[in-house]
Design a protein around this motif. Structure first.
Motif, PDB file in Angstrom:
ATOM      1  N   LEU A  61      -1.963  -1.343   5.147  1.00 12.49           N
ATOM      2  CA  LEU A  61      -0.650  -0.997   4.596  1.00 12.49           C
ATOM      3  C   LEU A  61      -0.644  -0.897   3.076  1.00 12.49           C
ATOM      4  CD1 LEU A  61       1.579  -3.303   6.819  1.00 12.49           C
ATOM      5  CD2 LEU A  61       1.082  -0.874   7.128  1.00 12.49           C
ATOM      6  N   ASP A  62      -1.783  -1.077   2.465  1.00 12.59           N
ATOM      7  CA  ASP A  62      -1.848  -1.102   1.015  1.00 12.59           C
ATOM      8  C   ASP A  62      -1.745   0.279   0.394  1.00 12.59           C
ATOM      9  OD1 ASP A  62      -2.072  -3.868   0.835  1.00 12.59           O
ATOM     10  OD2 ASP A  62      -4.223  -3.773   1.192  1.00 12.59           O
ATOM     11  N   ARG A  63      -1.398   0.284  -0.890  1.00 13.83           N
ATOM     12  CA  ARG A  63      -1.205   1.532  -1.628  1.00 13.83           C
ATOM     13  C   ARG A  63      -2.487   2.092  -2.212  1.00 13.83           C
ATOM     14  NH1 ARG A  63       4.586   0.883  -4.363  1.00 13.83           N
ATOM     15  NH2 ARG A  63       4.145   3.032  -4.812  1.00 13.83           N
ATOM     16  N   VAL A  64      -3.588   1.410  -2.036  1.00 11.80           N
ATOM     17  CA  VAL A  64      -4.860   1.894  -2.572  1.00 11.80           C
ATOM     18  C   VAL A  64      -5.795   2.259  -1.428  1.00 11.80           C
ATOM     19  CG1 VAL A  64      -4.677   0.607  -4.737  1.00 11.80           C
ATOM     20  CG2 VAL A  64      -5.754  -0.456  -2.776  1.00 11.80           C
ATOM     21  N   ALA A  65      -6.684   3.177  -1.724  1.00 13.96           N
ATOM     22  CA  ALA A  65      -7.569   3.690  -0.676  1.00 13.96           C
ATOM     23  C   ALA A  65      -8.890   2.926  -0.577  1.00 13.96           C
ATOM     24  CB  ALA A  65      -7.856   5.167  -0.932  1.00 13.96           C
ATOM     25  N   SER A  66      -9.258   2.215  -1.644  1.00 19.22           N
ATOM     26  CA  SER A  66     -10.561   1.559  -1.631  1.00 19.22           C
ATOM     27  C   SER A  66     -10.525   0.248  -2.418  1.00 19.22           C
ATOM     28  CB  SER A  66     -11.614   2.485  -2.256  1.00 19.22           C
ATOM     29  OG  SER A  66     -11.400   2.579  -3.657  1.00 19.22           O
ATOM     30  N   HIS A  67     -11.558  -0.499  -2.222  1.00 19.68           N
ATOM     31  CA  HIS A  67     -11.710  -1.763  -2.944  1.00 19.68           C
ATOM     32  C   HIS A  67     -11.770  -1.503  -4.454  1.00 19.68           C
ATOM     33  CE1 HIS A  67     -12.971  -5.846  -3.765  1.00 19.68           C
ATOM     34  NE2 HIS A  67     -13.999  -5.371  -4.431  1.00 19.68           N
ATOM     35  N   GLU A  68     -12.477  -0.484  -4.852  1.00 21.97           N
ATOM     36  CA  GLU A  68     -12.589  -0.159  -6.280  1.00 21.97           C
ATOM     37  C   GLU A  68     -11.235   0.225  -6.870  1.00 21.97           C
ATOM     38  OE1 GLU A  68     -14.252  -0.446  -9.764  1.00 21.97           O
ATOM     39  OE2 GLU A  68     -15.336  -0.936  -7.932  1.00 21.97           O
ATOM     40  N   ASP A  69     -10.427   0.962  -6.127  1.00 20.59           N
ATOM     41  CA  ASP A  69      -9.070   1.297  -6.591  1.00 20.59           C
ATOM     42  C   ASP A  69      -8.239   0.030  -6.787  1.00 20.59           C
ATOM     43  OD1 ASP A  69      -9.693   3.978  -6.489  1.00 20.59           O
ATOM     44  OD2 ASP A  69      -8.625   4.338  -4.595  1.00 20.59           O
ATOM     45  N   PHE A  70      -8.409  -0.913  -5.872  1.00 16.28           N
ATOM     46  CA  PHE A  70      -7.723  -2.201  -5.964  1.00 16.28           C
ATOM     47  C   PHE A  70      -8.115  -2.922  -7.252  1.00 16.28           C
ATOM     48  CE2 PHE A  70      -8.288  -6.789  -4.855  1.00 16.28           C
ATOM     49  CZ  PHE A  70      -6.944  -7.148  -4.838  1.00 16.28           C
ATOM     50  N   LEU A  71      -9.416  -3.001  -7.528  1.00 14.54           N
ATOM     51  CA  LEU A  71      -9.885  -3.671  -8.751  1.00 14.54           C
ATOM     52  C   LEU A  71      -9.408  -2.930  -9.997  1.00 14.54           C
ATOM     53  CD1 LEU A  71     -13.521  -4.680  -7.754  1.00 14.54           C
ATOM     54  CD2 LEU A  71     -11.506  -6.156  -7.920  1.00 14.54           C
ATOM     55  N   ASP A  72      -9.389  -1.615  -9.946  1.00 16.87           N
ATOM     56  CA  ASP A  72      -8.912  -0.831 -11.091  1.00 16.87           C
ATOM     57  C   ASP A  72      -7.453  -1.143 -11.418  1.00 16.87           C
ATOM     58  OD1 ASP A  72     -11.306   0.420 -11.629  1.00 16.87           O
ATOM     59  OD2 ASP A  72     -10.794   2.242 -10.504  1.00 16.87           O
ATOM     60  N   LEU A  73      -6.631  -1.308 -10.407  1.00 17.34           N
ATOM     61  CA  LEU A  73      -5.225  -1.660 -10.647  1.00 17.34           C
ATOM     62  C   LEU A  73      -5.105  -2.981 -11.393  1.00 17.34           C
ATOM     63  CD1 LEU A  73      -3.441  -0.750  -7.294  1.00 17.34           C
ATOM     64  CD2 LEU A  73      -3.113   0.321  -9.521  1.00 17.34           C
ATOM     65  N   VAL A  74      -5.886  -3.948 -10.969  1.00 18.22           N
ATOM     66  CA  VAL A  74      -5.833  -5.262 -11.619  1.00 18.22           C
ATOM     67  C   VAL A  74      -6.426  -5.192 -13.021  1.00 18.22           C
ATOM     68  CG1 VAL A  74      -6.497  -7.684 -11.427  1.00 18.22           C
ATOM     69  CG2 VAL A  74      -5.912  -6.394  -9.373  1.00 18.22           C
ATOM     70  N   ARG A  75      -7.511  -4.447 -13.197  1.00 11.40           N
ATOM     71  CA  ARG A  75      -8.112  -4.280 -14.530  1.00 11.40           C
ATOM     72  C   ARG A  75      -7.104  -3.702 -15.525  1.00 11.40           C
ATOM     73  NH1 ARG A  75     -12.455  -1.853 -11.846  1.00 11.40           N
ATOM     74  NH2 ARG A  75     -14.129  -3.346 -11.600  1.00 11.40           N
ATOM     75  N   LYS A  76      -6.343  -2.733 -15.075  1.00 10.55           N
ATOM     76  CA  LYS A  76      -5.387  -2.059 -15.953  1.00 10.55           C
ATOM     77  C   LYS A  76      -4.254  -2.969 -16.404  1.00 10.55           C
ATOM     78  CE  LYS A  76      -6.344   2.496 -14.111  1.00 10.55           C
ATOM     79  NZ  LYS A  76      -5.870   3.580 -13.256  1.00 10.55           N
ATOM     80  N   ALA A  77      -4.000  -4.028 -15.680  1.00  5.10           N
ATOM     81  CA  ALA A  77      -2.912  -4.945 -16.045  1.00  5.10           C
ATOM     82  C   ALA A  77      -3.177  -5.598 -17.397  1.00  5.10           C
ATOM     83  CB  ALA A  77      -2.723  -6.008 -14.970  1.00  5.10           C
ATOM     84  N   GLU A  78      -4.408  -5.952 -17.680  1.00  3.94           N
ATOM     85  CA  GLU A  78      -4.821  -6.537 -18.956  1.00  3.94           C
ATOM     86  C   GLU A  78      -3.938  -7.705 -19.405  1.00  3.94           C
ATOM     87  OE1 GLU A  78      -5.076  -3.391 -21.799  1.00  3.94           O
ATOM     88  OE2 GLU A  78      -6.801  -2.482 -20.817  1.00  3.94           O
ATOM     89  N   LYS A  79      -3.367  -8.419 -18.473  1.00  2.82           N
ATOM     90  CA  LYS A  79      -2.536  -9.585 -18.762  1.00  2.82           C
ATOM     91  C   LYS A  79      -3.092 -10.762 -17.983  1.00  2.82           C
ATOM     92  CE  LYS A  79       0.579  -7.304 -21.093  1.00  2.82           C
ATOM     93  NZ  LYS A  79       0.523  -7.314 -22.497  1.00  2.82           N
ATOM     94  N   PRO A  80      -2.856 -11.978 -18.460  1.00  3.21           N
ATOM     95  CA  PRO A  80      -3.293 -13.133 -17.671  1.00  3.21           C
ATOM     96  C   PRO A  80      -2.709 -13.036 -16.261  1.00  3.21           C
ATOM     97  CG  PRO A  80      -2.506 -13.839 -19.821  1.00  3.21           C
ATOM     98  CD  PRO A  80      -2.177 -12.374 -19.695  1.00  3.21           C
TER      99      PRO A  80
END
Length: 92
Positions: free
Chosen positions: A5-24
């Motif tokens: 049910l997630d909005r991302v297609a892959s594990h790497e997309d998931f990590l990219d979303l978190v990387r982009k947050a750049e917040k604690p």
């Protein structure tokens, strides 16, 4: 987590979303989380702004199962150290 049910297609997309947050970022999860979910969560540990906290009990709805334990982890993150509300730590 990258389940069906997630909005991302892959594990790497998931990590990219978190990387982009750049917040604690604090991720609280339970020791009894399903293996796939636990693997996804633990992969976040490699990111510099992510802190993981694993509770000894619980699966995926920790805030419902163990609200006091979850809050005991969230409160210090928010108001101590590098948390986003550190300037307000001295307020009552």
């Amino acid at each position: 987590m990258t389940g069906y049910l997630d909005r991302v297609a892959s594990h790497e997309d998931f990590l990219d979303l978190v990387r982009k947050a750049e917040k604690p970022t604090l991720v609280v999860y339970g020791h009894e989380a399903p293996a796939r979910s636990r693997s996804e969560i633990e992969s976040l540990a490699a990111l510099p702004h992510v802190r993981l906290e694993r509770l000894e009990k619980g699966k995926l709805s920790l805030h419902e199962e163990f609200p006091d334990a979850v809050m005991s982890v969230i409160r210090p993150f928010l108001f101590d150290g590098a948390g986003p509300f550190r300037p307000f730590a001295s307020l009552p």
